[in-house]
Every structure is written in C-alpha cells, then in structure tokens.
Write a protein that holds these residues in place. Structure first.
Motif, PDB file in Angstrom:
ATOM      1  N   ALA A  40      81.760  80.560   9.712  1.00  0.00           N
ATOM      2  CA  ALA A  40      81.104  79.251   9.701  1.00  0.00           C
ATOM      3  C   ALA A  40      82.062  78.171  10.173  1.00  0.00           C
ATOM      4  CB  ALA A  40      80.593  78.932   8.300  1.00  0.00           C
ATOM      5  N   ASP A  41      81.542  77.282  11.016  1.00  0.00           N
ATOM      6  CA  ASP A  41      82.294  76.135  11.549  1.00  0.00           C
ATOM      7  C   ASP A  41      83.439  76.561  12.457  1.00  0.00           C
ATOM      8  OD1 ASP A  41      82.421  73.351  11.807  1.00  0.00           O
ATOM      9  OD2 ASP A  41      84.088  73.226  10.415  1.00  0.00           O
ATOM     10  N   ARG A  42      83.376  77.759  13.009  1.00  0.00           N
ATOM     11  CA  ARG A  42      84.368  78.219  13.974  1.00  0.00           C
ATOM     12  C   ARG A  42      83.685  78.424  15.331  1.00  0.00           C
ATOM     13  NH1 ARG A  42      86.435  77.286   9.571  1.00  0.00           N
ATOM     14  NH2 ARG A  42      88.239  78.398   8.679  1.00  0.00           N
ATOM     15  N   ASP A  43      84.475  78.331  16.405  1.00  0.00           N
ATOM     16  CA  ASP A  43      83.998  78.661  17.747  1.00  0.00           C
ATOM     17  C   ASP A  43      84.319  80.117  18.019  1.00  0.00           C
ATOM     18  OD1 ASP A  43      83.096  76.065  18.533  1.00  0.00           O
ATOM     19  OD2 ASP A  43      85.179  75.468  18.754  1.00  0.00           O
ATOM     20  N   ILE A  44      83.295  80.899  18.342  1.00  0.00           N
ATOM     21  CA  ILE A  44      83.455  82.337  18.534  1.00  0.00           C
ATOM     22  C   ILE A  44      82.903  82.712  19.905  1.00  0.00           C
ATOM     23  CG2 ILE A  44      82.965  84.631  17.609  1.00  0.00           C
ATOM     24  CD1 ILE A  44      84.482  82.816  15.646  1.00  0.00           C
ATOM     25  N   VAL A  45      83.771  83.210  20.786  1.00  0.00           N
ATOM     26  CA  VAL A  45      83.336  83.690  22.101  1.00  0.00           C
ATOM     27  C   VAL A  45      83.729  85.155  22.223  1.00  0.00           C
ATOM     28  CG1 VAL A  45      83.385  83.354  24.588  1.00  0.00           C
ATOM     29  CG2 VAL A  45      83.676  81.379  23.070  1.00  0.00           C
ATOM     30  N   LEU A  46      82.736  86.008  22.434  1.00  0.00           N
ATOM     31  CA  LEU A  46      82.958  87.440  22.530  1.00  0.00           C
ATOM     32  C   LEU A  46      82.623  87.892  23.946  1.00  0.00           C
ATOM     33  CD1 LEU A  46      81.350  88.534  19.130  1.00  0.00           C
ATOM     34  CD2 LEU A  46      83.726  87.877  19.611  1.00  0.00           C
ATOM     35  N   VAL A  47      83.514  88.694  24.533  1.00  0.00           N
ATOM     36  CA  VAL A  47      83.384  89.134  25.915  1.00  0.00           C
ATOM     37  C   VAL A  47      83.309  90.656  25.922  1.00  0.00           C
ATOM     38  CG1 VAL A  47      84.363  88.994  28.232  1.00  0.00           C
ATOM     39  CG2 VAL A  47      84.827  87.153  26.584  1.00  0.00           C
ATOM     40  N   HIS A  48      82.265  91.188  26.567  1.00  0.00           N
ATOM     41  CA  HIS A  48      82.061  92.637  26.505  1.00  0.00           C
ATOM     42  C   HIS A  48      81.556  93.154  27.838  1.00  0.00           C
ATOM     43  CE1 HIS A  48      81.711  95.515  22.889  1.00  0.00           C
ATOM     44  NE2 HIS A  48      81.957  96.233  23.980  1.00  0.00           N
ATOM     45  N   SER A  49      82.036  94.319  28.251  1.00  0.00           N
ATOM     46  CA  SER A  49      81.516  94.982  29.436  1.00  0.00           C
ATOM     47  C   SER A  49      80.184  95.650  29.125  1.00  0.00           C
ATOM     48  CB  SER A  49      82.502  96.041  29.922  1.00  0.00           C
ATOM     49  OG  SER A  49      81.888  96.909  30.861  1.00  0.00           O
ATOM     50  N   SER A  53      73.775  82.247  12.879  1.00  0.00           N
ATOM     51  CA  SER A  53      72.914  81.964  11.719  1.00  0.00           C
ATOM     52  C   SER A  53      73.727  81.559  10.504  1.00  0.00           C
ATOM     53  CB  SER A  53      72.067  83.196  11.384  1.00  0.00           C
ATOM     54  OG  SER A  53      71.189  83.516  12.439  1.00  0.00           O
ATOM     55  N   ALA A  54      74.979  82.033  10.435  1.00  0.00           N
ATOM     56  CA  ALA A  54      75.856  81.713   9.304  1.00  0.00           C
ATOM     57  C   ALA A  54      76.617  80.403   9.496  1.00  0.00           C
ATOM     58  CB  ALA A  54      76.841  82.851   9.074  1.00  0.00           C
ATOM     59  N   GLY A  55      76.377  79.718  10.615  1.00  0.00           N
ATOM     60  CA  GLY A  55      77.005  78.414  10.809  1.00  0.00           C
ATOM     61  C   GLY A  55      78.137  78.392  11.813  1.00  0.00           C
ATOM     62  N   ALA A  56      78.374  79.526  12.517  1.00  0.00           N
ATOM     63  CA  ALA A  56      79.385  79.545  13.575  1.00  0.00           C
ATOM     64  C   ALA A  56      78.784  79.018  14.873  1.00  0.00           C
ATOM     65  CB  ALA A  56      79.914  80.957  13.788  1.00  0.00           C
ATOM     66  N   ARG A  57      79.643  78.603  15.791  1.00  0.00           N
ATOM     67  CA  ARG A  57      79.242  78.260  17.151  1.00  0.00           C
ATOM     68  C   ARG A  57      79.630  79.449  18.019  1.00  0.00           C
ATOM     69  NH1 ARG A  57      81.317  73.809  14.611  1.00  0.00           N
ATOM     70  NH2 ARG A  57      83.452  74.404  15.214  1.00  0.00           N
ATOM     71  N   LEU A 115      86.062  73.938  28.703  1.00  0.00           N
ATOM     72  CA  LEU A 115      85.325  75.193  28.722  1.00  0.00           C
ATOM     73  C   LEU A 115      84.337  75.193  29.884  1.00  0.00           C
ATOM     74  CD1 LEU A 115      84.483  75.530  24.942  1.00  0.00           C
ATOM     75  CD2 LEU A 115      85.854  77.158  26.246  1.00  0.00           C
ATOM     76  N   PRO A 116      84.046  76.375  30.437  1.00  0.00           N
ATOM     77  CA  PRO A 116      82.939  76.428  31.402  1.00  0.00           C
ATOM     78  C   PRO A 116      81.672  75.850  30.772  1.00  0.00           C
ATOM     79  CG  PRO A 116      84.148  78.495  31.383  1.00  0.00           C
ATOM     80  CD  PRO A 116      84.675  77.683  30.234  1.00  0.00           C
ATOM     81  N   GLY A 117      80.934  75.073  31.563  1.00  0.00           N
ATOM     82  CA  GLY A 117      79.768  74.376  31.027  1.00  0.00           C
ATOM     83  C   GLY A 117      78.788  75.246  30.266  1.00  0.00           C
ATOM     84  N   PRO A 118      78.387  76.417  30.811  1.00  0.00           N
ATOM     85  CA  PRO A 118      77.442  77.261  30.073  1.00  0.00           C
ATOM     86  C   PRO A 118      77.981  77.757  28.738  1.00  0.00           C
ATOM     87  CG  PRO A 118      77.472  77.861  32.388  1.00  0.00           C
ATOM     88  CD  PRO A 118      78.612  76.916  32.174  1.00  0.00           C
ATOM     89  N   VAL A 119      79.292  77.965  28.632  1.00  0.00           N
ATOM     90  CA  VAL A 119      79.872  78.373  27.350  1.00  0.00           C
ATOM     91  C   VAL A 119      79.754  77.243  26.347  1.00  0.00           C
ATOM     92  CG1 VAL A 119      81.994  79.072  26.163  1.00  0.00           C
ATOM     93  CG2 VAL A 119      81.449  80.034  28.399  1.00  0.00           C
ATOM     94  N   GLY A 120      80.086  76.020  26.765  1.00  0.00           N
ATOM     95  CA  GLY A 120      79.935  74.880  25.872  1.00  0.00           C
ATOM     96  C   GLY A 120      78.500  74.712  25.411  1.00  0.00           C
ATOM     97  N   ALA A 121      77.542  74.929  26.323  1.00  0.00           N
ATOM     98  CA  ALA A 121      76.131  74.805  25.955  1.00  0.00           C
ATOM     99  C   ALA A 121      75.731  75.890  24.962  1.00  0.00           C
ATOM    100  CB  ALA A 121      75.265  74.889  27.208  1.00  0.00           C
ATOM    101  N   ALA A 122      76.235  77.106  25.152  1.00  0.00           N
ATOM    102  CA  ALA A 122      75.918  78.184  24.220  1.00  0.00           C
ATOM    103  C   ALA A 122      76.486  77.897  22.835  1.00  0.00           C
ATOM    104  CB  ALA A 122      76.460  79.511  24.754  1.00  0.00           C
ATOM    105  N   LEU A 123      77.709  77.361  22.782  1.00  0.00           N
ATOM    106  CA  LEU A 123      78.314  77.060  21.481  1.00  0.00           C
ATOM    107  C   LEU A 123      77.551  75.971  20.744  1.00  0.00           C
ATOM    108  CD1 LEU A 123      82.120  77.130  22.391  1.00  0.00           C
ATOM    109  CD2 LEU A 123      80.775  78.917  21.280  1.00  0.00           C
ATOM    110  N   ALA A 124      76.801  75.164  21.486  1.00  0.00           N
ATOM    111  CA  ALA A 124      76.049  74.074  20.866  1.00  0.00           C
ATOM    112  C   ALA A 124      74.640  74.478  20.443  1.00  0.00           C
ATOM    113  CB  ALA A 124      75.978  72.888  21.828  1.00  0.00           C
TER     114      ALA A 124
END
Length: 250
Positions: free
Chosen positions: A135-144, A164-168, A205-214
């Motif tokens: 919660a309240d953290r920025d989480i970016v996961l990259v997977h093939s 759902s738990a409050g992370a971005r 951040l790349p724009g789409p990543v920032g939008a996803a985090l929001a």
C-alpha cells in the motif's frame, strides 16, 4: 573526511532457487548475481548523473534459496534496509530492484519505511503472497510473455491485487524475451534504468507507466498492463507525471 551519506538508494536483489540453504556460490560462480551487474552499472550511471550521491548496491544473501516459510532473501533485504536506515536516517528514499526470487523478496520487503517503490523483473509471484505491505508504494513489474520459469499471468494477478490493496501498480510485457533477460537484453536494461530513476524522482517515467500508476484501486487486472513495443517503444522518456500524490521530486 567523513563520507557524505547518500541522498537516495537502490538495493538490487538477484534471483535464486526455490530451496537451498547453502550460501550462494562466490564471485563469477554466482550466475544470478552476475546477471544483475549490467543493471547495477546502468542504474548507477543514470542515477548519479541525475541526482549525484545515489547508492546502488546488491543485497547479500545468506542462503541460495527462498526456503519456504523461512523466506531467507526477504529477511536479508529487511536487514539491508535496516542498516541503511541506521546509517542514513529515516528520510532516505529507496527503490528495490529485484529479479525472479529477488523480486519476490523485494515485494515482501516493500513495507519497510524507507521503500518508495519496487521494480520487479520476471518476478516470482505465488498467489498466496501478501500484498497489504505494498500500500502507498509504486510497483512496476516487467515480465516476458515467453517466460517458462515464472508466470506472467501470476504477475498480472499480483499487480491487480496490489492495486486493490492501495499500491500504485503497472505491469510491462516484454514480447519475445526470456526469464534470464538475455533475449532483448538492451531493452530490459534501458527500461529498468528509466523505471528506477523515475521512481526515485530523479527522472521522468514513461507517460503510459505514470498513467497506469494513477489508476484507481478498482481497475481490472488487464488495466495498467502495458506492452513494451506497442506502448513504450522506442524508449523515450515522455512528460513526467505525478504518481497519485507522489511528486517527481521526492
């Protein structure tokens, strides 16, 4: 002369095994550790150019595997964070960068007060792992999409659960890659460097990543899932975004 404490830090956690209580092999025999060295170099150069005094350092493991309920690399990560806190204080922003088992450890350790965000590469995301600490953290996961050792589907599920738990959260798919990040290695390195420096607030951040985090917590599992080539390529940094109350200048 006393060494100036860092203004930010990146802790790097390499992969490992499901089980293995022996220590990791030393030096060049530790192949998961060797694989993360290009990421350490790339992130170190970029972060120092943008911020200056940034510590980028691997976390040392006491054991080779996760080892069930022992969760050994998770405790190693927390110990490293506690040491940073003692040395640099409570306000040091930290991003955790992990691969495979190391990404699992990073996600588990993200509840530590110093952690601002996690970049997980080919993460190991069992469905039973908790997400409340994100919660309240920025989480970016990259997977093939071709990973045969860890599951992209499980990563997408964790991305949604954490939101759902409050992370971005955001997931980026690398088409045609592999678990070891050897295929399309330069793309993995460039993307990771941009994500880590962006989460530290030392870049955009790349724009789409920032939008996803929001995205709101109610967003579905497929929302916030990006394709590296379709959504982010070529990898050019776009207009910076404020991440759900977390300004770029952290």
């Amino acid at each position: 002369m006393a060494q100036r404490p860092p203004s930010a830090a990146v802790l790097v956690l390499h992969g490992g095994r499901e089980n293995g209580t022996e220590p990791p092999p030393p030096g060049p025999l530790n192949l998961p550790g060797i694989r993360m060295r290009p990421f350490v170099r790339a992130v170190d150069r970029a972060a120092r150019a943008a911020v200056g005094n940034v510590l980028v350092t691997p976390v040392r493991y006491g054991h080779r595997g996760w080892n069930g309920d022992r969760a050994d690399p998770f405790h190693d990560a927390v110990a490293a964070l506690d040491t940073l806190r003692e040395e640099a204080g409570d306000d040091l922003p930290v991003v955790l960068l992990g691969h495979s088992m190391g990404a699992r450890a990073a996600l588990r350790a993200a509840g530590h007060p110093l952690v601002r965000g996690v970049v997980g590469l080919a993460p190991w995301c069992p469905p039973e792992d908790p997400v409340a600490q994100l919660a309240d953290r920025d989480i970016v996961l990259v997977h093939s999409d071709r990973d045969r050792l860890t599951s992209p589907r499980a990563t997408r599920s964790l991305t949604a659960r954490a939101r759902s738990a409050g992370a971005r959260t955001c997931m980026v798919t690398v088409r045609g890659g592999d678990h070891a990040m050897i295929r399309r290695a330069s793309a993995w390195h460039r993307l990771t460097t941009g994500l880590v420096t962006g989460l530290l607030g030392s870049g955009s951040l790349p724009g789409p990543v920032g939008a996803a985090l929001a995205l709101p917590p109610t967003a579905g599992a497929t929302e916030g899932t990006l394709d590296l080539d379709l959504d982010l390529g070529p990898l050019r940094t776009r207009a910076s975004s404020t991440r759900a109350g977390v300004p770029d200048a952290s």
